[in-house]
Design a protein around this motif. Structure first.
Motif: not given
Ligand code: C2E
Ligand code: MG
Ligand code: MG
Ligand code: MG
Length: 283
Positions: A93-102
């Motif tokens: 989830x952390x990585x999802x969150x980050x890559x979506x907002x990248x």
């Protein structure tokens, strides 16, 4: 066992231990729901250039934002999540969150900024999990801007990390940072065997560094090691101006992280703030 014990101890069991157990069970229950409801979010803490305080990158730190809006830090749930085998899902989830907002973050902070993801030792040695994680990082299209922060425990467990996981990380072009460096008992020995890109000096060495000659010597040795092994050195937990000035004037460390500069903030807040500033500017 409680049943076979005599009555006195049963009473004790039901009051004191019983409370502790029901608290744990309720946290366990809430954690499981939190994962299915995706109540975890990525917070980011800036890494700055000590000379200019320019932002050079970010560390992703998980937060649990429960349905009441209360923000829980990892200290309250990370260990239990690990025991319940929920941590991998949380990291996803952390990585999802980050890559979506990248894309938004890049628009704001530029495409040179690096992003670090924390990986516990229990995760780092799981080849399959790490394989998937690395693939998902590669899918962002900027693997070389990502670092995985691992602690030295990762290197100790049966070599799976060195022999199987590390080559995958390298192949993908993802960086490796050794987190909390300097407090473990094998810090030096692991450096003989592995190549990492960054040494992150533990906060306990940075705290009041300006007043602690022995810590200064240790830090000096870490800097030399980093320099001769081709690793960059970063200081975590910089809280005071005195600590920053010591690093700036009496060490070769150029990058720092800490409450003095920025506290971790949810990605959503970081982006919202910027939007507000832009709107203000326009009006
Ligand atoms: P860490 O990776 O060593 O992260 C640094 C911790 O110090 C963070 O706590 C950060 O908020 C805090 N910190 C930053 N600057 C300062 C400062 O100037 N002073 C002080 N006193 N503290 C500072 P946090 O966010 O509570 O995380 C605690 C630990 O939980 C992390 O230590 C990391 O080991 C783990 N963790 C956090 N997020 C994740 C994650 O997504 N996955 C995994 N596996 N572990 C995580
Ligand atoms: Mg870290
Ligand atoms: Mg750390
Ligand atoms: Mg630390």
């Amino acid at each position: 066992r409680a049943k076979t014990a005599h009555k006195g101890s049963f009473t004790f069991f039901s009051s004191a231990l019983g409370n502790e157990m029901s608290e744990r069970l309720s946290l366990e229950h809430r954690l499981r729901i939190a994962l299915t409801e995706r109540e975890f979010q990525c917070a980011l803490q800036q890494k700055v250039d000590l000379r200019t305080q320019d932002i050079v990158g970010f560390e992703a730190l998980v937060r649990w934002v429960d349905r009441h809006g209360t923000i829980h830090s990892p200290a309250t749930f990370l260990q239990l999540a690990t025991e319940l085998d929920l941590l991998d899902g949380i990291t996803d989830i952390v990585l999802d969150n980050l890559s979506q907002r990248l894309p938004l973050l890049d628009a704001q902070f530029g495409t040179a900024a690096t992003y670090s993801i924390n990986i516990s030792a229990s995760q780092a040695t799981k080849t399959l999990f790490m394989q998937k994680l690395i693939r998902r990082i590669a899918d962002t299209g900027c693997a070389e801007r990502f670092l995985l922060e691992v602690t030295e425990e990762s290197f100790l467990a049966a070599g799976a990390f060195q022999t199987q996981v590390l080559p995958l990380i390298r192949e993908a072009g993802v960086g490796v940072s050794i987190d909390d460096f300097g407090i473990g008992y094998s810090s030096l020995a692991i450096l003989a065997d592995i190549t990492a890109d960054e040494l992150k000096v533990d906060r306990s060495l940075i705290t009041s560094i300006h007043q602690r000659p022995r810590s200064q010597s240790i830090l000096g040795a870490i800097e030399s090691l980093g320099a001769s092994l081709g690793m960059s050195v970063i200081a975590e937990g910089v809280e005071t101006l005195d600590e920053k000035n010591y690093l700036l004037n009496s060490s070769r460390i150029k990058t720092g992280q800490g409450y003095l500069f920025h506290r971790p903030q949810l990605i959503s807040e970081i982006i919202e703030q910027q939007t507000c500033i832009v709107q203000k500017f326009k009006s």
